[in-house]
Motif scaffolding. Structure first.
Motif, PDB file in Angstrom:
ATOM      1  N   ASN A  38       0.844  -1.204   0.000  1.00 49.35           N
ATOM      2  CA  ASN A  38       0.000   0.000   0.000  1.00 49.35           C
ATOM      3  C   ASN A  38       0.881   1.256   0.000  1.00 49.35           C
ATOM      4  O   ASN A  38       0.463   2.324  -0.427  1.00 49.35           O
ATOM      5  CB  ASN A  38      -0.953   0.015   1.217  1.00 49.35           C
ATOM      6  N   GLU A 118     -14.607  -3.581   0.394  1.00 47.00           N
ATOM      7  CA  GLU A 118     -14.801  -2.186  -0.001  1.00 47.00           C
ATOM      8  C   GLU A 118     -16.117  -2.024  -0.762  1.00 47.00           C
ATOM      9  O   GLU A 118     -16.869  -1.073  -0.530  1.00 47.00           O
ATOM     10  CB  GLU A 118     -13.631  -1.717  -0.873  1.00 47.00           C
ATOM     11  N   GLY A 127     -11.516   3.432   1.069  1.00 47.32           N
ATOM     12  CA  GLY A 127     -10.636   3.976   0.030  1.00 47.32           C
ATOM     13  C   GLY A 127      -9.309   3.250   0.052  1.00 47.32           C
ATOM     14  O   GLY A 127      -8.256   3.823  -0.213  1.00 47.32           O
ATOM     15  N   SER A 128      -9.372   1.959   0.394  1.00 48.63           N
ATOM     16  CA  SER A 128      -8.164   1.121   0.477  1.00 48.63           C
ATOM     17  C   SER A 128      -7.426   1.117  -0.858  1.00 48.63           C
ATOM     18  O   SER A 128      -8.018   1.336  -1.912  1.00 48.63           O
ATOM     19  CB  SER A 128      -8.608  -0.303   0.850  1.00 48.63           C
ATOM     20  N   THR A 129      -6.131   0.807  -0.786  1.00 52.99           N
ATOM     21  CA  THR A 129      -5.341   0.701  -2.017  1.00 52.99           C
ATOM     22  C   THR A 129      -5.640  -0.610  -2.752  1.00 52.99           C
ATOM     23  O   THR A 129      -5.090  -0.853  -3.821  1.00 52.99           O
ATOM     24  CB  THR A 129      -3.837   0.751  -1.697  1.00 52.99           C
ATOM     25  N   GLY A 276      -7.798   8.680  -0.125  1.00 53.65           N
ATOM     26  CA  GLY A 276      -8.777   7.752   0.450  1.00 53.65           C
ATOM     27  C   GLY A 276      -9.791   8.527   1.275  1.00 53.65           C
ATOM     28  O   GLY A 276      -9.720   9.755   1.390  1.00 53.65           O
ATOM     29  N   SER A 277     -10.725   7.774   1.886  1.00 53.92           N
ATOM     30  CA  SER A 277     -11.825   8.434   2.603  1.00 53.92           C
ATOM     31  C   SER A 277     -11.431   8.793   4.028  1.00 53.92           C
ATOM     32  O   SER A 277     -10.367   8.392   4.503  1.00 53.92           O
ATOM     33  CB  SER A 277     -13.028   7.509   2.666  1.00 53.92           C
TER      34      SER A 277
END
Ligand code: GDP
Ligand code: IMO
Ligand code: MG
Length: 429
Positions: A38, A118, A127-129, A276-277
């Motif tokens: 990540n 997700e 908002g993970s990679t 990401g969030s």
């Protein structure tokens, strides 16, 4: 000897890779302690840009040892690609690279689970990679994971299959509209091939290696990934990563006792970004934010996603310095703020009708409103400056204000992405 730690004080992407590379000549060993692919750590020198994901950023100094610690999670496919990309540029990292047998492996099905999780969260997604980080650390703490050392066991194939079957069951529970971002069959073949490659590298008991190095008087720099606000305990939960990104993570992620930690170098941008969030109190969701994104080239090194941008947040920075026990600070990307005549800095939050200067439990927009102080900018181009004395007075004042607020010296000032665009300030050993 003690282990120095270098880590991010904000939401990641502070410039850790660059500063680890700059400081590597002062050390014998560089050790990554958590996270995995990540991360995207950018290094620029001699006109070439390199992006590292799992390999420590000391790798361009051939006389230094690089260690991937037990706290890291490894995707063998990405790891092999990283090594091959370096070899294509005539850098062979394998001679001075060793990997903890206790590091956990990311399976292709961990990536499928990341995507399914997700998808199921919908608008509430992290908002993970999508590199499989969360599911892999879940298997680690759930005591189901596969580790690098397991590659050496004749039970490996059976254990891999058992874990894969468990994951397939979990995927089925997500229902019919679970995303299939890639073919599992193809990914598995590539993964098993990469696993064979990984087996050929130097797999070690890194906790022994590092403690013996310390006993022999060697200097070790621990390289963090992500940033304090993405820490599983102290970040903006649940919008965080799944590991301890803070100094304590260097102890568990390397097998270093707390009393062997030396200097803690906390890195921050002269402003803030997040990808990401999740909450980001000083976010500029407007034209000014876009100008900052363009001026700073704020696009993710791993995913290419535009980074959210905003002003420096002092309550947040002070919190991160406290949690990490930062003993010195590195301020990055001061050159980017040359695009602004005036600069805002959040000094306090309005929280429950009160003006506070610390981070409360929640920092969502309905919980805190940032209170700003305006500072004169420096519109000069900083990127050619090599001496502290040549810095504009308004930047010196800005730096002094941060030192006053945090009580910690800013020992490194970065004025551009290149290795050479770094000012080590008087006082840094
Ligand atoms: P890391 O994840 O903490 O290693 O940081 P990233 O590599 O993801 O993001 C930092 C970005 O800023 C990269 O594109 C770097 O090349 C760039 N960078 C680092 N320091 C500076 C600086 O002082 N000025 C500018 N303009 N760019 C910088
Ligand atoms: P470096 O080391 C910035 C963010 C993701 C997402 C959240 C969880 O380059 O600073 P994950 O894939 O870990 O489950 O994603 O964390 N994130 C990062 N943001 N820099 C990073 O690493 C990051 N690693 C993860 O965008 O919001
Ligand atoms: Mg990064």
């Amino acid at each position: 000897m003690k282990v120095d730690v270098l880590l991010g004080l904000q939401w990641g992407d502070e410039g850790k890779g660059k500063i680890v590379d700059v400081l590597t000549p002062d050390y014998d060993v560089i050790a990554r302690f958590q996270g995995g692919p990540n991360a995207g750590h950018t290094l620029i020198f001699n006109g070439t840009k390199h992006v590292l994901h799992t390999i420590p950023s000391g790798v361009f100094h051939p006389d230094k040892q690089n260690v991937v610690g037990n706290g890291v999670v490894i995707d063998p496919v990405i790891f092999r690609k990283e090594i091959e990309a370096l070899q294509a540029r005539d850098v062979d990292p394998t001679a001075n690279l060793c990997i903890s047998k206790k590091a956990h492996l990311i399976l292709p099905t961990h990536r499928l689970l990341d995507a399914a999780s997700e998808h199921a969260k919908g608008k509430a997604k992290i908002g993970s990679t999508l590199k499989g980080i969360g599911p892999t650390y879940m298997d680690k703490t759930g005591r189901n994971g596969l580790r690098v050392g397991d590659l050496l066991s004749d039970q490996f194939a059976a254990r891999y299959d058992a874990l894969k079957q468990k994951h397939l069951g979990m995927l089925a529970a997500f229902g019919d509209d679970v995303p299939t971002p890639f073919s599992l069959e193809e990914a598995e073949a590539e993964w098993l091939d990469a696993v064979a490659f990984l087996k050929g590298l130097r797999l070690i008991d890194s906790e022994h290696f590092l403690n013996e190095a310390l006993a022999a008087g060697k200097r070790i720099l621990a390289e963090g990934a992500q940033g304090t606000m993405l820490d599983i305990d102290f970040g903006t939960y649940p919008f965080v990563t799944s590991s301890n990104t803070v100094t304590a993570g260097a102890c568990t992620g390397l097998g270093i006792a707390p009393n062997r930690i030396g200097e803690v170098i906390g890195i921050f941008k002269a402003y803030c970004t997040r990808v990401g969030s999740g909450p980001f109190p000083t976010e500029l969701d407007n034209a000014e934010g876009e100008a900052l994104r363009q001026a700073g080239g704020e696009f993710g090194a791993t995913t290419g996603r535009p980074r959210r941008t905003g002003w420096l947040d002092l309550p947040q920075l002070k919190y991160a310095a406290m949690i990490n026990g930062a003993t010195e600070l590195a301020m990055m990307k001061s050159d980017v703020l040359s695009a602004f005549d005036t600069i805002q800095v959040c000094t306090h939050y309005l929280h429950d009708g009160e003006r506070i200067d610390y981070l409360p439990f929640g920092i969502n927009p309905d919980e805190v409103t940032p209170i700003y102080e305006e500072h004169p900018g420096w519109t000069e181009d900083l990127t050619e400056i090599t001496e502290e004395s040549e810095l504009p007075q308004s930047l010196k004042d800005y730096t002094a204000m941060i030192e006053r607020e945090t009580g910690i010296p800013v020992s490194i000032l970065s004025v551009g992405p290149d290795r050479k665009q770094t000012i080590l300030r008087s006082g840094r050993k």
